[in-house]
Design a protein around this motif. Structure first.
Motif, short mmCIF file in Angstrom:
data_model
loop_
_atom_site.label_atom_id
_atom_site.label_comp_id
_atom_site.label_asym_id
_atom_site.label_seq_id
_atom_site.Cartn_x
_atom_site.Cartn_y
_atom_site.Cartn_z
N ASP A 405 -22.78 32.23 30.91
CA ASP A 405 -22.70 30.95 30.22
C ASP A 405 -23.71 30.01 30.89
O ASP A 405 -24.19 30.27 32.00
CB ASP A 405 -21.28 30.40 30.34
N THR A 406 -24.05 28.92 30.21
CA THR A 406 -24.85 27.90 30.87
C THR A 406 -24.05 27.36 32.06
O THR A 406 -22.82 27.46 32.09
CB THR A 406 -25.19 26.76 29.91
N ARG A 408 -23.40 24.25 32.91
CA ARG A 408 -22.47 23.22 32.47
C ARG A 408 -21.32 23.83 31.68
O ARG A 408 -20.15 23.45 31.86
CB ARG A 408 -23.20 22.17 31.64
N GLY A 409 -21.63 24.79 30.79
CA GLY A 409 -20.58 25.45 30.03
C GLY A 409 -19.62 26.19 30.94
O GLY A 409 -18.39 26.17 30.73
N TYR A 411 -18.95 25.51 34.11
CA TYR A 411 -18.16 24.55 34.90
C TYR A 411 -17.03 23.95 34.06
O TYR A 411 -15.89 23.82 34.54
CB TYR A 411 -19.08 23.45 35.43
N LEU A 412 -17.31 23.61 32.82
CA LEU A 412 -16.30 22.99 31.97
C LEU A 412 -15.14 23.93 31.69
O LEU A 412 -14.01 23.48 31.42
CB LEU A 412 -16.93 22.53 30.65
N GLN A 413 -15.39 25.24 31.76
CA GLN A 413 -14.34 26.22 31.49
C GLN A 413 -13.81 26.89 32.75
O GLN A 413 -12.92 27.73 32.68
CB GLN A 413 -14.87 27.29 30.53
N HIS A 434 -25.33 20.88 36.46
CA HIS A 434 -26.49 21.74 36.25
C HIS A 434 -27.59 21.41 37.25
O HIS A 434 -28.22 22.31 37.82
CB HIS A 434 -27.00 21.63 34.81
N ASP A 455 -30.18 25.25 31.61
CA ASP A 455 -29.67 24.45 32.74
C ASP A 455 -30.56 23.24 32.99
O ASP A 455 -30.08 22.19 33.45
CB ASP A 455 -29.56 25.31 34.00
N ASP A 460 -24.18 22.70 27.21
CA ASP A 460 -22.88 23.35 27.37
C ASP A 460 -22.94 24.75 26.76
O ASP A 460 -24.05 25.28 26.51
CB ASP A 460 -21.77 22.51 26.73
N SER A 461 -21.80 25.34 26.48
CA SER A 461 -21.77 26.73 26.02
C SER A 461 -22.49 26.95 24.69
O SER A 461 -22.81 28.10 24.34
CB SER A 461 -20.32 27.21 25.90
#
Length: 519
Positions: A405-406, A408-409, A411-413, A434, A455, A460-461
């Protein structure tokens, strides 16, 4: 073969595939979007560009499932550069579908570009430019070892309505030299068309590579260890693979359950009969690596651990769980490659997954840098080898890869525990995670640092390139040209200077200035 990067320099750069570049023709290509990206790298003090495999894609549009281990991807040929050669006009290219600038739609894209390329070929054939014709003939002669089989394979595929070669008539499925010669004659125009596309691809790629070098940028290629079952390589060299009497694999490649998938990954590629390769002195592999190192300056070998041992799955299995490990060719393979190509192979070993001391020993015997993924460092909240304080200099640090995943994606998950470890480790609040990851990678002892372009953009994802274990919505992501802005380049340059990662660019720029001034 000379080492193409100076190991004394700390370097950093961006991972992005050409299909992701912006442009008006439905897919990123080797035209203006590619040159703008190289300019952005130079402005940002970055000296490396890593791309995915460059071959023509088949089912699923994956660059890791190509019709050839040698051929280039025609879909990234630039129509603009064909106009420069007077093989197309602006009017020819103007009538195209409405594109989504953020994703490739391969169905209509293939129809559109095929029509364009056939028009360019007809113009080339009927009103040949002498210089191009001479270049074309030289290219075909120089690359005849793989080009003729590939072009005939594609011509036969067209004659069989795109079906896999295992579904062709036996005469074409298992052709004798006489049948091949007859097919070349019968399908000459189609064979020549596919040769023409390869000539144009390599011409445009060489021009872009030379431009990158002038800007102090070196290119890292990617070579999948395995090849697609529906490829010119398997069709023309059946003896090199484990196949049954009808041409189907008896065993296929994959990996056991790991970080990416609880049931493993069932890739479906035919496995090599390494005993045959050994008897031939690994000739096919030597040609393959030599060829790829003419395209790029360094080479990441995907699934490096397969040279030590590979996961073999009986053909027909629905998952990779029921496979078993088999020994690979090991040191004997690389000893032959080095004997043929020279001692300083510019290879990066993709050493992710189930890595044993034997795999590490094989990698280290040839001083190939391995990979460290920062996301993995925080996925496991315990101490682990992906944390930067465990790095050695001879490695490549990635924030993530095309399979992740990216940042940021991710980290959010991520779990609250992982997020907490990220914040405490980097003394950050997670709002610009990122950049925190990029900064941490840059500051590490790793000789090479690479980060996906997603990044840089803080996506995000929705910006993810590939999700392993799935076969839809992959390999389509693109970015818009406005994202490559001067502010981002300036910050990247600041980071590269702060952490000593733009020395190579400075020296390359000085050397190019001397060359331009004939000093």
């Amino acid at each position: 073969m000379e080492q193409k990067t100076n190991p004394e320099f700390r370097q950093s750069g961006i991972l992005v595939h050409p299909t992701s570049f912006p442009g008006p023709y439905g897919i990123g290509d080797l035209g203006k979007g590619a040159y703008d990206f190289i300019d952005f790298l130079q402005a940002g003090g970055q000296t490396l560009w890593q791309c995915l495999p460059l071959g023509p894609t088949g089912f699923g549009d994956s660059p890791y499932q190509s019709f050839s281990a040698f051929a280039g991807q025609p879909l990234i040929i630039s129509p603009e550069k064909l106009m420069d050669l007077e093989l197309l006009t602006e009017e020819d290219a103007a009538c195209h579908p409405e594109w989504n600038d953020e994703a490739v739609d391969y169905g209509p894209l293939i129809q559109y570009k095929t029509a364009l390329f056939k028009k360019a070929y007809e113009n080339f054939r009927h009103t040949p430019i002498i210089l191009l014709l001479d270049e074309f003939r030289t290219f075909c002669e120089k690359n005849s070892g793989w080009l003729m089989d590939y072009a005939l394979f594609m011509a036969l595929k067209d004659a069989n309505e795109g079906r896999a070669w295992t579904e062709w008539d036996d005469a074409w499925k298992f052709p004798t030299p006489a049948i091949k010669a007859a097919a070349h004659k019968e399908l000459k125009d189609s064979v020549d068309y596919y040769c023409f596309l390869q000539y144009i691809f390599f011409k445009q790629w060489d021009e872009l590579k030379n431009y990158a070098h002038k800007k102090g940028v070196r290119i890292i290629g990617d070579i999948p260890i395995f090849v697609s079952p529906d490829s010119a390589d398997v069709w023309a060299h059946k003896e090199l693979f484990y196949l049954d009497k009808d041409g189907f694999p008896t065993v296929v490649a994959g990996v056991p359950p790991d970080y990416f998938s609880a049931t493993g990954q069932l890739w479906g590629n035919p496995l090599y009969d390494w005993s045959v390769h050994k008897k031939e002195g690994y000739r096919w592999w030597i040609h393959r690596i030599r060829h790829q190192l003419q395209l790029t300056d360094m080479l990441r070998i995907d699934h490096f651990r397969g040279f030590e041992a590979f996961w073999t799955i009986p053909y027909g299995e629905e998952t990779a769980v029921g496979g078993q490990w088999k020994k690979g060719p090991g040191n004997d393979f690389f000893d032959h490659i080095i004997k043929a190509l020279g001692p300083s192979l510019p290879i990066i070993a993709e050493d992710l997954g189930v890595i044993t001391p034997a795999v590490e020993k094989l990698r280290d015997a040839y001083e190939f840098p391995g990979m460290r993924i920062l996301q993995f460092a925080f996925e496991d909240i315990r101490d682990n080898n992906y944390l930067p304080y465990h790095y050695i200099e001879n490695c490549v640090c990635y924030t993530g890869t095309h399979d992740n995943d990216t940042t940021r994606g991710w980290y959010l998950q991520a779990s609250p525990e992982s997020q907490d470890k990220v914040r405490r480790f980097m003394s950050c609040d997670g709002s610009n995670v990122h950049w925190d990851f990029i900064r941490l990678a840059m500051s590490s002892v790793a000789r090479y640092v690479l980060f996906p372009i997603q990044d840089i953009f803080g996506l995000d994802s929705s910006g993810r390139m590939n999700t392993p274990g799935t076969d839809t919505d992959n390999w389509t992501w693109r970015y818009e040209k406005e994202r490559l802005n001067p502010g981002t380049a300036a910050y990247l340059k600041e980071l590269s200077e702060l952490f000593g990662r733009n020395q190579y660019a400075a020296e390359a720029s000085a050397a190019q200035t001397k060359e331009d001034l004939h000093l």
